[in-house]
Design an enzyme around this catalytic site. Structure first.
Site, PDB file in Angstrom:
ATOM      1  N   LYS A 125      71.636  93.246  35.015  1.00  0.00           N
ATOM      2  CA  LYS A 125      70.350  92.615  36.098  1.00  0.00           C
ATOM      3  C   LYS A 125      68.722  91.848  34.750  1.00  0.00           C
ATOM      4  O   LYS A 125      68.942  91.889  33.787  1.00  0.00           O
ATOM      5  CB  LYS A 125      69.295  93.169  36.447  1.00  0.00           C
ATOM      6  N   ASP A 165      67.572  86.987  44.033  1.00  0.00           N
ATOM      7  CA  ASP A 165      67.181  88.752  43.659  1.00  0.00           C
ATOM      8  C   ASP A 165      66.357  88.846  44.200  1.00  0.00           C
ATOM      9  O   ASP A 165      65.347  87.320  44.882  1.00  0.00           O
ATOM     10  CB  ASP A 165      67.663  90.061  42.942  1.00  0.00           C
TER      11      ASP A 165
HETATM   12  P1  NDP Z   1      63.985  87.650  49.051  1.00  0.00           P
HETATM   13  O1  NDP Z   1      62.633  87.465  48.629  1.00  0.00           O
HETATM   14  O2  NDP Z   1      64.677  87.091  49.829  1.00  0.00           O
HETATM   15  O3  NDP Z   1      63.245  88.870  50.512  1.00  0.00           O
HETATM   16  C1  NDP Z   1      62.702  90.268  49.861  1.00  0.00           C
HETATM   17  C2  NDP Z   1      61.701  91.146  51.031  1.00  0.00           C
HETATM   18  O4  NDP Z   1      61.735  91.837  51.036  1.00  0.00           O
HETATM   19  C3  NDP Z   1      60.718  89.950  52.447  1.00  0.00           C
HETATM   20  O5  NDP Z   1      60.847  89.784  53.471  1.00  0.00           O
HETATM   21  C4  NDP Z   1      59.379  90.811  51.401  1.00  0.00           C
HETATM   22  O6  NDP Z   1      58.877  90.706  52.121  1.00  0.00           O
HETATM   23  C5  NDP Z   1      60.133  92.064  51.177  1.00  0.00           C
HETATM   24  N1  NDP Z   1      59.656  93.390  50.192  1.00  0.00           N
HETATM   25  C6  NDP Z   1      59.969  92.989  49.020  1.00  0.00           C
HETATM   26  N2  NDP Z   1      58.921  93.609  48.578  1.00  0.00           N
HETATM   27  C7  NDP Z   1      58.314  94.435  49.336  1.00  0.00           C
HETATM   28  C8  NDP Z   1      58.115  95.748  48.842  1.00  0.00           C
HETATM   29  N3  NDP Z   1      57.464  96.285  48.081  1.00  0.00           N
HETATM   30  N4  NDP Z   1      57.806  96.371  50.127  1.00  0.00           N
HETATM   31  C9  NDP Z   1      57.639  96.096  51.237  1.00  0.00           C
HETATM   32  N5  NDP Z   1      58.441  94.927  51.385  1.00  0.00           N
HETATM   33  C10 NDP Z   1      59.122  94.569  50.510  1.00  0.00           C
HETATM   34  O7  NDP Z   1      64.924  89.333  48.697  1.00  0.00           O
HETATM   35  P2  NDP Z   1      65.829  89.722  49.308  1.00  0.00           P
HETATM   36  O8  NDP Z   1      66.760  89.382  50.414  1.00  0.00           O
HETATM   37  O9  NDP Z   1      67.202  88.479  48.412  1.00  0.00           O
HETATM   38  O10 NDP Z   1      66.683  90.466  48.480  1.00  0.00           O
HETATM   39  C11 NDP Z   1      65.956  91.946  49.921  1.00  0.00           C
HETATM   40  C12 NDP Z   1      66.952  93.319  48.541  1.00  0.00           C
HETATM   41  O11 NDP Z   1      68.125  93.334  48.905  1.00  0.00           O
HETATM   42  C13 NDP Z   1      66.468  94.198  46.950  1.00  0.00           C
HETATM   43  O12 NDP Z   1      66.332  95.571  47.372  1.00  0.00           O
HETATM   44  C14 NDP Z   1      67.844  93.351  46.898  1.00  0.00           C
HETATM   45  O13 NDP Z   1      67.594  93.988  45.590  1.00  0.00           O
HETATM   46  C15 NDP Z   1      68.816  93.687  47.971  1.00  0.00           C
HETATM   47  N6  NDP Z   1      69.993  92.320  47.524  1.00  0.00           N
HETATM   48  C16 NDP Z   1      70.199  91.695  47.256  1.00  0.00           C
HETATM   49  C17 NDP Z   1      70.898  91.101  47.362  1.00  0.00           C
HETATM   50  C18 NDP Z   1      71.434  88.956  47.275  1.00  0.00           C
HETATM   51  O14 NDP Z   1      72.202  88.498  46.860  1.00  0.00           O
HETATM   52  N7  NDP Z   1      69.540  88.792  47.988  1.00  0.00           N
HETATM   53  C19 NDP Z   1      72.591  91.767  47.042  1.00  0.00           C
HETATM   54  C20 NDP Z   1      72.233  92.495  46.971  1.00  0.00           C
HETATM   55  C21 NDP Z   1      71.216  93.449  46.880  1.00  0.00           C
HETATM   56  P3  NDP Z   1      57.333  89.676  51.369  1.00  0.00           P
HETATM   57  O15 NDP Z   1      57.707  88.784  51.194  1.00  0.00           O
HETATM   58  O16 NDP Z   1      55.992  90.149  51.701  1.00  0.00           O
HETATM   59  O17 NDP Z   1      57.771  90.055  49.537  1.00  0.00           O
HETATM   60  O1  2IT Z   2      72.246  93.341  44.218  1.00  0.00           O
HETATM   61  C1  2IT Z   2      72.933  92.481  43.651  1.00  0.00           C
HETATM   62  O2  2IT Z   2      73.700  92.539  43.908  1.00  0.00           O
HETATM   63  C2  2IT Z   2      72.722  91.070  43.531  1.00  0.00           C
HETATM   64  N1  2IT Z   2      70.900  90.734  43.888  1.00  0.00           N
HETATM   65  C3  2IT Z   2      73.111  89.657  43.552  1.00  0.00           C
HETATM   66  C4  2IT Z   2      74.334  90.329  42.222  1.00  0.00           C
HETATM   67  C5  2IT Z   2      74.588  89.026  41.810  1.00  0.00           C
HETATM   68  O3  2IT Z   2      75.251  88.461  40.819  1.00  0.00           O
HETATM   69  O4  2IT Z   2      75.129  88.225  42.736  1.00  0.00           O
END
Ligand code: NDP
Ligand code: 2IT
Length: 445
Positions: A125, A165
């Site tokens: 990561k 992420d």
């Molecule tokens: P994005 O940046 O697309 O979206 C993040 C969302 O979460 C936004 O709505 C943001 O709001 C909100 N957010 C972020 N930080 C905070 C905080 N401290 N408090 C409240 N709201 C918050 O990210 P993703 O959708 O890609 O990721 C979301 C989660 O999913 C994370 O935990 C990530 O690690 C996990 N994840 C992502 C994967 C992926 O493929 N993208 C895979 C597996 C897990 P704001 O705009 O106000 O910051």
């Molecule tokens: O938390 C996660 O699994 C991710 N942000 C996606 C990682 C990846 O390599 O696609």
């Protein structure tokens, strides 16, 4: 168990200022007690000590020029947790809260998640405390180029394959990939989450959200229940939240909330396809706030609140770590919630998990439920290596099969170790034994 206590003590002493990392390690290692008792060879080979220490951690300066021509400086990281099962693999997070503790916890979770996919993926990561919010596209590009100038020395299609992420989406992946390609003078599959127009896989944007809902559907089916007609709450409004909502709609469930770090909207009629398209435009292109949805569609906005006080059958935390605590869990239990599936990484605090499990709410830990994102990243790597692209239907059906298998493996491990339906035990045990057995085979490295 003495071995567990000794290892956890050692980690607290060595990393006292890394609370998220210690939280993640404690959750996984404590649950593994029945596995460690049955397999003493893991203790003999110091498997836990080795898993709790990343193979390599890189920390670097990222200087960049803002639009006023001033030099700004951020900190960049890549935590390379393990290469036992394949190249280091995991996302990059750009958010002002990013620090070593958070990236080490995410890299640690990734070890077991990636093992659960059964694809040849190690774990890592990375990211930066850079905040893309309020920056121009040109500033984001200059930051990404500077970040990649250093990161490129440590990654490669057979070494380490980053992805997105929080704060790293299609725009950032494009800038990062462009700079890598320029520096390496090679067009390779070094990042996943690329645009399908230049090497990305179809379904990668959808994969995490879709996978989370596929996993929740399997759990419901196992318990003789269903998502059809279920009122569902979702936190976040980014990539994972958006496609969780879309798949829930497709399965006939009713997503009623989304949030961001400022507040939550509650739409009791349900966020339908058209409203979701509006959110995607708002969040992905205009980069606006979720409050605007409430103004536009005339629904309630809960300023500064999370969605967990909204009654629901299933809750999908899809924003960030520790966003659902013990008292939120208690509220969910009292409102009749049946299932919590984590789209985010570690969104439930340890107290929340305890409350949910004690109250008989089905609980899917992120490392199982949200593994669809990295799984399709693995499929993107395969397609890049073959230099061909599968159709949407082909990738989606592989994703669905992988999520079903993760569910089946986690469930059967929970049975094997004596607590059927405990997906924390099941996912940790299944992921851990896969990587630990490979470590035994590969010797002391
Ligand atoms: P994005 O940046 O697309 O979206 C993040 C969302 O979460 C936004 O709505 C943001 O709001 C909100 N957010 C972020 N930080 C905070 C905080 N401290 N408090 C409240 N709201 C918050 O990210 P993703 O959708 O890609 O990721 C979301 C989660 O999913 C994370 O935990 C990530 O690690 C996990 N994840 C992502 C994967 C992926 O493929 N993208 C895979 C597996 C897990 P704001 O705009 O106000 O910051
Ligand atoms: O938390 C996660 O699994 C991710 N942000 C996606 C990682 C990846 O390599 O696609």
């Amino acid at each position: 168990m003495k071995y567990l206590d000794t290892v956890l003590d050692m980690i607290s002493r060595r990393d006292p200022a890394q609370p998220e990392f210690r939280q993640a390690v404690e959750e996984v290692f404590r649950s593994l007690e029945p596995v460690l008792e049955e397999r003493p060879e893991y203790e003999e080979a110091s498997i836990l000590e080795r898993l709790a220490e990343p193979e390599r951690t890189i920390i670097f300066r990222v200087p960049w020029l803002d639009d006023a021509g001033r030099c700004r400086v951020n900190r960049g990281y890549r935590v390379q947790a393990t290469s036992t099962l394949g190249p280091y693999k995991g996302g990059l997070r750009f958010h002002p809260t990013v620090n070593l503790s958070i990236l080490k916890f995410l890299a640690f979770e990734q070890i077991f998640k990636n093992a659960l996919t059964t694809l040849p993926l190690g774990a890592g990561k990375g990211g930066s405390d850079f905040d893309p919010k309020g920056k121009s596209d040109a500033e984001v590009m200059r930051f990404c180029q500077s970040f990649m100038t250093e990161l490129s020395k440590h990654i490669g299609p057979n070494t380490d394959v980053p992805a997105g992420d929080i704060g790293v989406g299609a725009r950032e992946i494009g800038f990062l990939y462009g700079q890598y390609k320029r520096l390496a003078n090679e067009a390779t599959g070094v990042l996943t989450g690329k645009s399908p127009g230049w090497g990305g896989s179809l379904v990668r944007p959808e994969a995490t959200g879709y996978g989370t809902v596929y996993f929740a559907r399997e759990m419901m089916a196992k318990a003789g229940e269903s998502l059809e007609g279920a009122v569902c709450t979702i936190s976040g409004s980014g990539n994972v939240a958006q496609f969780t909502a879309r798949k829930l709609q497709e399965l006939g469930a009713r997503p009623v909330s989304m949030s961001d770090s400022s507040g939550t909207i509650h739409d009791p009629d349900g966020i339908d396809e058209e409203k979701l398209a509006w959110i995607m435009e708002l969040k992905n292109r205009k980069r606006g706030r979720i409050r605007e949805y409430a103004d536009h569609f005339g629904v309630e906005y809960h300023d500064g609140a999370n969605p967990w006080s909204i009654p629901c059958t299933a809750a999908f935390p899809c924003a960030t770590q520790n966003e659902l605590d013990g008292s939120d869990a208690q509220t969910l239990v009292e409102s009749g919630c049946r299932l919590v599936a984590e789209g985010a990484n570690m969104p439930c605090t340890p107290e929340a998990v305890e409350v949910l499990q004690r109250s008989g709410v089905m609980y899917a830990p992120g490392k199982a439920a949200n593994a669809g994102g990295v799984a399709v990243s693995g499929l993107e790597m395969s397609q890049n290596a073959m230099r061909l692209n599968w159709t949407f239907a082909e990738v989606d059906s592989r994703l669905e099969e992988i999520m079903k298998k993760i569910h089946a493996d986690a469930y059967s491990a929970s049975e094997q170790y004596g607590d059927p339906g405990n997906y924390v035990l099941g996912a940790n045990a299944a992921g851990f034994t896969r990587v630990a057995d490979a470590m035994l085979d590969q010797g002391v490295v």
